[in-house]
Design a protein around this motif. Structure first.
Motif, PDB file in Angstrom:
ATOM      1  N   HIS A  32     -50.707  -4.386  49.508  1.00 15.50           N
ATOM      2  CA  HIS A  32     -50.664  -4.733  48.079  1.00 15.50           C
ATOM      3  C   HIS A  32     -50.352  -6.210  47.857  1.00 15.50           C
ATOM      4  O   HIS A  32     -50.652  -6.756  46.797  1.00 15.50           O
ATOM      5  N   SER A  35     -53.184  -8.525  46.963  1.00 11.40           N
ATOM      6  CA  SER A  35     -53.777  -8.469  45.632  1.00 11.40           C
ATOM      7  C   SER A  35     -53.649  -9.796  44.890  1.00 11.40           C
ATOM      8  O   SER A  35     -54.552 -10.171  44.130  1.00 11.40           O
ATOM      9  N   LEU A  89     -58.823  -4.347  43.521  1.00 11.66           N
ATOM     10  CA  LEU A  89     -57.540  -4.567  42.856  1.00 11.66           C
ATOM     11  C   LEU A  89     -56.950  -3.245  42.364  1.00 11.66           C
ATOM     12  O   LEU A  89     -55.722  -3.063  42.384  1.00 11.66           O
ATOM     13  N   LEU A  92     -55.295  -1.687  45.364  1.00 10.50           N
ATOM     14  CA  LEU A  92     -54.066  -2.370  45.764  1.00 10.50           C
ATOM     15  C   LEU A  92     -52.952  -2.223  44.726  1.00 10.50           C
ATOM     16  O   LEU A  92     -51.775  -2.159  45.085  1.00 10.50           O
ATOM     17  N   TRP A  93     -53.298  -2.179  43.446  1.00 10.27           N
ATOM     18  CA  TRP A  93     -52.287  -2.120  42.395  1.00 10.27           C
ATOM     19  C   TRP A  93     -51.926  -0.685  41.989  1.00 10.27           C
ATOM     20  O   TRP A  93     -50.756  -0.369  41.771  1.00 10.27           O
TER      21      TRP A  93
END
Length: 321
Positions: A32, A35, A89, A92-93
């Protein structure tokens, strides 16, 4: 025959309905953190290419074929980055790892199409530079607005049609058990490695030959164009004229070398048994986001007219505030 029918029935019955994009292999616990740089690269790619388009549109001196190709390249770059970055994204988020099979194959097609389109635009720009340097008197009659439109339409049709077999062959395979791929986008080799078909070799070879034929022919034309440019420049008696001619090609060569070098490295690392699987995955992602962010900056740094247009747009923005 009955046993084979039962196996086929079971495979079709247990066909998976979605894939899980696990992200970057080997670093799931801290991926993460990637990101932030990836989001910054994506924002840079969008803002820089939008700025290039604004400058080309506002400056009448930039209404030339070379800058039209640069504007088309900016649109392709933004489209390519937007095809993959929102999903990466989200993974990852928000840990949004699932993607349906149709969405995955659609993303696979669009990625291949835009990468091939970028390669095609590089060919058009190389031809533009060849005519400008080696046939300067014929440039206004050869490289016209009509030529730009025809070349762009041809490249769009060529790339949209020739890349269709990639997702079609991938979709024809059966995905009956494993549906987790160590990737954050739907790459062809990453997805097809999950299939439980036995006859992978023929289709994989066909897809590799298609890719190498498409990209290889583009690279061959680019090398030929710049070889002829170099030959023509070396015959110039004026060192200043030779330096000016070469400077207009430097930015093109930097971007072209980076673009094709990464493609070759990705192909080799995917084909070889990599002890560090993170390398091809990371390269694949960066190859789709770094060129869109890098292209406008290289052209702006190396091109005097673009720099002047940037200063004018910046001053207008400051006055407006």
């Amino acid at each position: 025959m009955r046993g084979r029918y039962n196996v086929t029935y079971l495979i079709s019955k247990f066909q998976v309905s979605e894939f899980f994009l696990m992200g970057f292999p080997g670093i799931h616990s801290w991926q993460h953190w990637l990101s932030l740089p990836l989001a910054l690269l994506y924002l840079l790619a969008l803002s820089a290419n939008i700025l290039i388009l604004i400058i080309i549109n506002q400056e009448t001196t930039l209404h030339q074929p070379m800058y039209h190709f640069l504007g088309i390249l900016a649109v392709v770059d933004m489209s390519l980055a937007t095809t993959i970055m929102p999903k990466i994204l989200a993974i990852l988020w928000f840990n949004a790892k699932t993607i349906s099979l149709p969405e995955c194959f659609a993303q696979m097609y669009v990625i291949h199409c835009f990468v091939a389109m970028e390669s095609g635009i590089f060919v058009c720009m190389a031809i533009d530079r060849y005519v400008a340097i080696c046939r300067p008197l014929h440039y206004p009659t050869i490289i016209t607005e009509s030529f730009v439109i025809k070349a762009t339409v041809f490249m769009a049709l060529r790339n949209s049609l020739t890349t269709i077999p990639v997702p079609v062959f991938a979709a024809q395979r059966h995905y009956c058990s494993q549906n987790q791929t160590e990737h954050c986008l739907c790459s062809n080799l990453g997805v097809t490695s999950l299939s439980c078909d036995d006859d992978r070799t023929v289709k994989s070879i066909y897809q590799l030959l298609l890719a190498w034929t498409l990209m290889g022919s583009d690279l061959g034309l680019i090398i030929l164009s710049y070889a002829l440019i170099l030959h023509s420049v070396l015959k110039l008696n004026s060192a200043e004229a030779a330096s000016k001619a070469l400077s207009t090609c430097t930015s093109h060569l930097i971007l072209i070398l980076f673009f094709y070098t990464v493609i070759i490295v990705i192909s080799i690392t995917h084909s070889a048994a990599m002890t560090v699987p993170l390398v091809p995955v990371l390269l694949n992602v960066l190859h789709n986001v770094i060129p869109p962010a890098l292209n406008p900056m290289v052209y702006a740094l190396k091109n005097k007219e673009l720099r002047q247009g940037f200063y004018k747009v910046l001053k207008l923005g400051m006055k407006g505030n």
